[in-house]
Design a protein around this motif. Structure first.
Motif, PDB file in Angstrom:
ATOM      1  N   CYS A  40       0.826  -1.218   0.000  1.00 35.72           N
ATOM      2  CA  CYS A  40       0.000   0.000   0.000  1.00 35.72           C
ATOM      3  C   CYS A  40       0.855   1.261   0.000  1.00 35.72           C
ATOM      4  N   CYS A  46      -2.240  -2.304   4.386  1.00 33.51           N
ATOM      5  CA  CYS A  46      -2.148  -3.646   3.805  1.00 33.51           C
ATOM      6  C   CYS A  46      -1.550  -4.690   4.747  1.00 33.51           C
ATOM      7  N   GLY A  47      -0.696  -4.277   5.654  1.00 34.06           N
ATOM      8  CA  GLY A  47      -0.081  -5.226   6.583  1.00 34.06           C
ATOM      9  C   GLY A  47       0.979  -6.109   5.941  1.00 34.06           C
ATOM     10  N   CYS A  49       4.188  -5.306   5.552  1.00 38.99           N
ATOM     11  CA  CYS A  49       5.518  -4.765   5.852  1.00 38.99           C
ATOM     12  C   CYS A  49       5.911  -5.086   7.298  1.00 38.99           C
ATOM     13  N   CYS A  86       6.356   0.343   7.702  1.00 37.54           N
ATOM     14  CA  CYS A  86       6.052   1.665   7.128  1.00 37.54           C
ATOM     15  C   CYS A  86       5.738   2.688   8.210  1.00 37.54           C
TER      16      CYS A  86
END
Ligand SMILES: Cc1cc2nc3c(=O)[nH]c(=O)nc-3n(C[C@H](O)[C@H](O)[C@H](O)COP(=O)(O)OP(=O)(O)OC[C@H]3O[C@@H](n4cnc5c(N)ncnc54)[C@H](O)[C@@H]3O)c2cc1C
Ligand code: FES
Lengths: 106, 416
Positions: A40, A46-47, A49, A86
């Motif tokens: 994302c 989005c999860g 990372c 992130c």
């Protein structure tokens, strides 16, 4: 400038240089480190990372925020020092930090 | 090995899908030569911020790039930017380019994306009428967003609404004209449409539903001055944004005789009918094992997932595309996260209420969760991702019960 070490699930190590102000996710992506997708683009949406910060550095990165915590709570291999890469903004104080990558991202 | 010779893989299109493909090939140490041909002057970049924080001036252009251009080039990939692929010669396996050169390919990946749907109405070419698809569009629009100006947005989909939110932050006077009876009708259910209606109204946006546009009026200087409506009347405008969807970019493939049907037809391994040609991203109508039907999707998730599938196909692995689609949108302090395709539902279950800090709508079909839309409630999105991917049957009462932790719904084998 500083260095951060990413350790893949299979123990492969990657040392990457960083400039303060970037995020752990962006550094991994810019350095082609496998195991972090960052789909994302850093929106905490989005999860993909997920990183596990080594214990002695967790104080520097701090704990996850509320929404980040919700995202993390479902990631496979959740650990007590998990963060979304992130959401960790790099500071010069993080020079020498080690983070581990999970086997699977969300 | 029978053939040690290096092959050339050409990627046409330099967007999100192409960028994700380059990355995956580098990570997997793909041995062949890779050349990317992209019409835009930029290395692959993310489009989502173009209507969000980039439009609002909060992040710079470089932060849009998936990676610095040098990363690809240092690793040996060739980027031919600002060059358009004009024609494919399938018999000779060559592509002619806009700079008059010709490229030979062994394998070709089409990642040509989509382009905006243009309005074909009187006055549609007037100055001051904007579309939003690339960096240049976002830059041009941002320049116009000054306090007090009147922006009329044609189309109440997620891009139009994100622009409304970004423009409102800059004290621009915003009106949204939507032909359908609710906002974001194509992608979400009525509860979400209603929630976003309230959100935008409270922020001062003038929202007009069931409002079809017939054309544009000009000022004496030939600039747009108003938008005319089917119901009669005109909405005065200093700037207009037309945001009425995209059309897949299939011209190159069609001219080469590849089967297309509102998208280049590909199978679950991203292969077209021609064994040497693959296609990924917005430009495809694809088979995703997750659905029964062929689908065309416009999202980052689809672009990157198909990129990973095509990388595997190129490397001789079999990795079918089978992931549940997901999506997000930011408007004001709201983050909407969506997973699955909600349009096929037969039951909706609300968890929490739109008045709460966060809430979610679960969409069920035959008792299985097929989609979730979550507002400021990431846990519902994350749990939803698992439920949708596994086609879980869930008791609707449990989905709405605040005393039951959502997480507990995925820890067991099957919950009924
Ligand atoms: C304003 C905006 C906001 C968005 N927000 C979101 C969001 O929040 N979440 C989300 O999931 N998705 C979002 N999207 C959608 C997402 O950006 C797209 O689905 C994604 O970019 C698709 O990637 P792609 O590579 O298939 O196509 P694109 O990114 O469109 O890239 C295709 C590229 O190919 C080039 N090209 C086309 N034909 C040729 C040719 N013949 N020769 C050379 N080059 C060619 C084009 O110039 C373009 O650069 C948004 C899109 C826009 C425009
Ligand atoms: S990059 Fe998507 S959550 Fe971090």
């Amino acid at each position: 400038m500083g260095k951060i070490t990413f350790i893949e699930h299979d123990q492969t190590e990657h040392v990457a240089e960083f400039k303060a102000g970037s995020s752990v996710m962006q550094i991994a992506v810019d350095n082609l480190i496998p195991g972090i997708d960052g789909d994302c683009g850093g929106e905490c949406a989005c999860g993909t990372c997920h990183v596990i910060v080594s214990d002695d550095w967790f104080r520097k990165t701090g704990t996850p925020g509320g929404e980040e915590e919700q995202m993390l709570s479902m990631t496979p291999e959740r650990a007590s020092t998990s963060r979304l890469g992130c959401q960790v903004v790099i500071t010069d104080e993080m020079d020498g930090m080690t983070v581990h990558l999970p086997e699977f991202q969300m | 090995m029978a053939n040690q010779q290096k092959e050339t893989t050409v990627i046409v299109g330099g967007g999100h899908a192409a960028g994700a493909l380059l990355t995956t090939l580098l990570q997997k140490k793909y041995q062949h030569e890779v050349v990317l041909v992209g019409e835009e002057p930029h290395p692959p970049y993310q489009r989502p911020p173009l209507s969000k924080n980039y439009l609002a001036g909060e992040v710079d252009q470089e932060s849009l790039y998936l990676k610095p251009r040098s990363v690809y080039e240092n690793a040996g990939h060739q980027l031919r930017l600002g060059v358009r692929a004009e024609q494919i010669d399938r018999d000779n396996k060559t592509i002619s380019l806009s700079d008059q050169s010709t490229l030979k390919y062994d394998r070709l990946v089409l990642a040509t994306g989509s382009h905006v749907r243009r309005l074909n109405a009187p006055g549609a070419d007037l100055k001051g009428i904007h579309y939003l698809h690339d960096i240049a569009d976002s830059d041009a629009l941002r320049e116009q967003l000054v306090p007090g100006k009147r922006l009329v947005i044609v189309g109440g989909g997620y891009i139009g609404l994100e622009v409304a939110a970004s423009a409102t932050k800059k004290s621009v006077d915003v009106t949204v004209l939507e032909a359908a009876e609710r906002l974001m009708q194509r992608v979400t259910g009525p509860e979400m449409s209603e929630f976003f209606y309230t959100k935008h109204s409270n922020a001062g946006v003038d929202l007009r539903l069931n409002t079809a546009v017939t054309g544009f009026e000009a000022s004496d200087q030939g600039h747009v001055a108003g938008v005319t409506l089917a119901s009669g009347g005109t909405v005065p405008a200093d700037i207009v944004l037309v945001s009425v969807g995209v059309v897949p970019e299939t011209a190159l493939a069609e001219a080469a005789g590849l089967p297309c049907d509102d998208g280049i037809i590909v199978d679950e391994f991203t292969r077209t009918e021609d064994p040497a040609i693959l296609a990924i991203g917005d430009c495809t109508r694809h088979r995703n094992l997750f659905f029964e039907k062929m689908q065309r999707l416009e999202s980052v998730a689809n672009a990157v997932d198909q990129a990973r599938t095509v990388a595997a196909t190129l490397m001789g692995e079999k990795k079918p595309y089978n992931s549940a689609p997901w999506f997000w949108s930011n408007q004001y302090d709201v983050r909407l996260q969506m997973v699955g395709l909600s349009q096929y539902h037969d039951q909706r279950v609300l968890r929490g209420s739109p008045e709460d800090k966060g809430f979610a709508v679960f969409y069920l079909r035959d008792g299985c969760v097929i989609a979730v839309d979550a507002v400021n409630l990431p846990i519902a999105f994350m749990v939803g991702k698992t439920l949708v991917q596994q086609r879980r049957q869930v008791n609707p009462e449990m989905l709405k019960d605040p005393d039951i932790e959502l997480k507990s719904l995925v820890s067991g084998q099957s919950i009924n």
